[in-house]
Write an enzyme that holds these catalytic residues in place. Structure first.
Site, mmCIF file in Angstrom:
data_model
loop_
_atom_site.group_PDB
_atom_site.id
_atom_site.type_symbol
_atom_site.label_atom_id
_atom_site.label_comp_id
_atom_site.label_asym_id
_atom_site.label_seq_id
_atom_site.Cartn_x
_atom_site.Cartn_y
_atom_site.Cartn_z
ATOM 1 N N GLY A 154 -39.139 -40.146 -18.466
ATOM 2 C CA GLY A 154 -39.251 -39.630 -19.796
ATOM 3 C C GLY A 154 -37.888 -40.146 -20.243
ATOM 4 O O GLY A 154 -37.085 -40.909 -19.860
ATOM 5 N N ILE A 156 -34.905 -38.461 -19.784
ATOM 6 C CA ILE A 156 -33.625 -38.380 -18.900
ATOM 7 C C ILE A 156 -34.121 -39.423 -17.634
ATOM 8 O O ILE A 156 -32.922 -39.738 -17.189
ATOM 9 C CB ILE A 156 -33.634 -36.963 -18.131
ATOM 10 C CG1 ILE A 156 -33.641 -35.844 -19.326
ATOM 11 C CG2 ILE A 156 -32.832 -36.812 -17.138
ATOM 12 C CD1 ILE A 156 -33.682 -34.413 -19.119
ATOM 13 N N ARG A 237 -36.344 -29.579 -11.781
ATOM 14 C CA ARG A 237 -36.615 -27.777 -11.501
ATOM 15 C C ARG A 237 -36.781 -27.686 -10.013
ATOM 16 O O ARG A 237 -37.347 -28.746 -9.292
ATOM 17 C CB ARG A 237 -37.808 -27.489 -12.123
ATOM 18 C CG ARG A 237 -37.663 -27.102 -13.571
ATOM 19 C CD ARG A 237 -36.867 -25.937 -14.064
ATOM 20 N NE ARG A 237 -36.766 -25.857 -15.214
ATOM 21 C CZ ARG A 237 -35.873 -26.308 -16.013
ATOM 22 N NH1 ARG A 237 -34.836 -26.969 -15.767
ATOM 23 N NH2 ARG A 237 -35.663 -25.966 -17.484
ATOM 24 N N GLU A 266 -33.013 -20.080 -7.804
ATOM 25 C CA GLU A 266 -31.699 -20.189 -8.419
ATOM 26 C C GLU A 266 -31.071 -18.894 -8.908
ATOM 27 O O GLU A 266 -32.062 -18.134 -9.301
ATOM 28 C CB GLU A 266 -31.644 -21.027 -9.593
ATOM 29 C CG GLU A 266 -31.751 -22.459 -9.357
ATOM 30 C CD GLU A 266 -31.815 -23.293 -10.498
ATOM 31 O OE1 GLU A 266 -31.525 -23.086 -11.521
ATOM 32 O OE2 GLU A 266 -32.063 -24.629 -10.419
ATOM 33 N N HIS A 285 -27.161 -26.426 -11.106
ATOM 34 C CA HIS A 285 -27.765 -26.709 -12.374
ATOM 35 C C HIS A 285 -26.747 -26.723 -13.517
ATOM 36 O O HIS A 285 -26.844 -25.936 -14.557
ATOM 37 C CB HIS A 285 -28.702 -25.243 -12.824
ATOM 38 C CG HIS A 285 -29.889 -25.712 -13.685
ATOM 39 N ND1 HIS A 285 -31.051 -24.883 -13.540
ATOM 40 C CD2 HIS A 285 -29.846 -26.364 -14.273
ATOM 41 C CE1 HIS A 285 -31.932 -25.545 -14.291
ATOM 42 N NE2 HIS A 285 -31.320 -26.250 -14.936
ATOM 43 N N ILE A 286 -25.950 -27.616 -13.585
ATOM 44 C CA ILE A 286 -24.908 -28.131 -14.528
ATOM 45 C C ILE A 286 -25.373 -29.473 -15.394
ATOM 46 O O ILE A 286 -24.500 -29.803 -16.114
ATOM 47 C CB ILE A 286 -23.587 -28.387 -13.857
ATOM 48 C CG1 ILE A 286 -23.635 -29.536 -12.808
ATOM 49 C CG2 ILE A 286 -23.074 -27.108 -13.340
ATOM 50 C CD1 ILE A 286 -22.521 -30.121 -12.499
ATOM 51 N N GLY A 287 -26.696 -29.937 -15.318
ATOM 52 C CA GLY A 287 -27.104 -31.162 -15.991
ATOM 53 C C GLY A 287 -26.662 -31.193 -17.450
ATOM 54 O O GLY A 287 -26.117 -32.100 -17.829
HETATM 55 C C1 DGY Z 1 -33.103 -27.553 -19.487
HETATM 56 O O1 DGY Z 1 -32.534 -27.724 -20.741
HETATM 57 O O2 DGY Z 1 -34.098 -27.281 -19.171
HETATM 58 C C2 DGY Z 1 -31.885 -27.152 -18.445
HETATM 59 O O3 DGY Z 1 -32.295 -27.582 -17.187
HETATM 60 C C3 DGY Z 1 -31.158 -26.187 -18.661
HETATM 61 O O4 DGY Z 1 -32.282 -25.105 -18.193
#
Ligand code: DGY
Length: 326
Positions: A154, A156, A237, A266, A285-287
């Site tokens: 997609g 990302i 995830r 998490e 989880h810092i994406g």
């Molecule tokens: C999202 O935007 O889904 C990121 O993983 C933050 O939760």
């Protein structure tokens, strides 16, 4: 309209909501209990939800029957029972696009960190173990010309593939539920079956949006079918991978390394053995954690709420079909 914001969001979004005349409810605590969260929701018309700690499931909708709209401060919506929301004509908004670059940057960062064993080497330096040059110690691997397999091409996944292609001339293969012909052309990417993705990927990076049928699909038998020496990256995830199986696959040498920005659970448990492995890099989880992405998310979440309050379609709605029923 009374809008409960579960945690303060960047000023851009707060200001938009204030200027649109929203009656904003912000909790004093940044660490609400489930009970407190429900009490706030029961008193609101709409909720702007930050994070995925609380589940918007059938029990939620039954206990908060007056909630009319949900705007998520995330692109992922796996913590919402969208079917139930739709059944009740409740629009659910998310924040796509604005975080695609930031999140793919983290996938790219993890891929390189694992390939060059950055975490392991940094820990050595930190522990005062910077030893003499050793031609054989802690060798990494190069990514030039290797194959990147994208699970979920997609927005990302596309950004990750583009970076890998430009930086390392990586060949792109992908597996999706449905083919993404536009991205396929732009990346000269090849659509492959799930089995082939496992067989040919030197790096396999997970970018699909999570649904319950994805739980644990990257498990022992899948890791066994991956290319020996492969690197597994997950920034989507934690539920996609079986964490114990991933550890076993690393220890047995079935796969070479792993980079995770998401874990299950998490926060990750501090005694998880994965944390001790020398070819693993794990981030909390810092994406989307850049000023640019978080401001963009605040703007979109606010736009979704404001549109709803003005009787318009949420511009970023995950269940837009409810509008055609009205
Ligand atoms: C999202 O935007 O889904 C990121 O993983 C933050 O939760």
């Amino acid at each position: 309209m009374k809008v409960f914001i579960t945690k303060k969001i960047p000023e851009t979004g707060m200001k938009m909501l204030e200027e649109a005349g929203m009656d904003i409810i912000l909790p004093e605590s940044q660490d609400l209990t489930r009970y407190e969260w429900l009490e706030y929701c029961r008193d609101a018309d709409a909720v702007l939800n930050v994070g995925s700690r609380f589940r918007y499931d059938r029990a939620f909708f039954e206990r908060c029957p007056d909630i009319q709209a949900i705007a998520l401060y995330s692109v992922g919506f796996d913590h919402v029972d969208v079917w139930e929301a739709s059944r009740r004509n409740i629009p659910v908004g998310n924040t796509p696009d604005v975080l695609s670059r930031a999140t793919s940057d983290v996938a790219f960062l993890l891929m390189q960190s694992v390939a060059r064993r950055a975490s392991y080497n940094f820990e050595k330096v930190r522990a005062g173990n910077w030893t003499d040059f050793d031609p054989m110690h802690a060798l990494g691997q190069e990514l030039y010309g290797k194959t990147l397999g994208i699970f979920g091409l997609g927005r990302i996944g596309f950004e990750m593939a583009l970076k890998a292609q430009r930086a390392f001339d990586m060949k792109i293969v992908y597996h999706n539920r449905h083919r993404n012909e536009k991205s396929e052309k732009l990346l000269d990417a090849q659509y492959v079956s799930f089995d082939e993705l496992l067989e040919v990927s030197d790096v396999l990076s997970v970018h699909a949006s999570f649904s319950p049928d994805h739980r644990g699909i990257f498990n022992r038998s899948v890791f066994e079918r991956m290319k020996p020496g492969a690197i597994f990256i997950n920034t989507a995830r934690g539920g996609f991978h079986q964490q114990e199986d991933l550890y076993e696959a690393l220890v047995s040498g079935q796969i070479w390394g792993a980079g995770l920005d998401v874990t299950d659970p998490e926060p990750m448990l501090p005694d998880d053995p994965l944390l001790q492995h020398s070819r693993v890099c794990i981030l909390p989880h810092i994406g989307s954690a850049t000023r640019e992405a978080r401001n963009g998310m605040a703007r979109i979440a606010a736009l979704n709420i404001i549109a709803y309050s003005q009787g318009e379609i949420m511009p970023y709605c995950v269940n837009p079909e409810i509008y055609s029923r009205r």
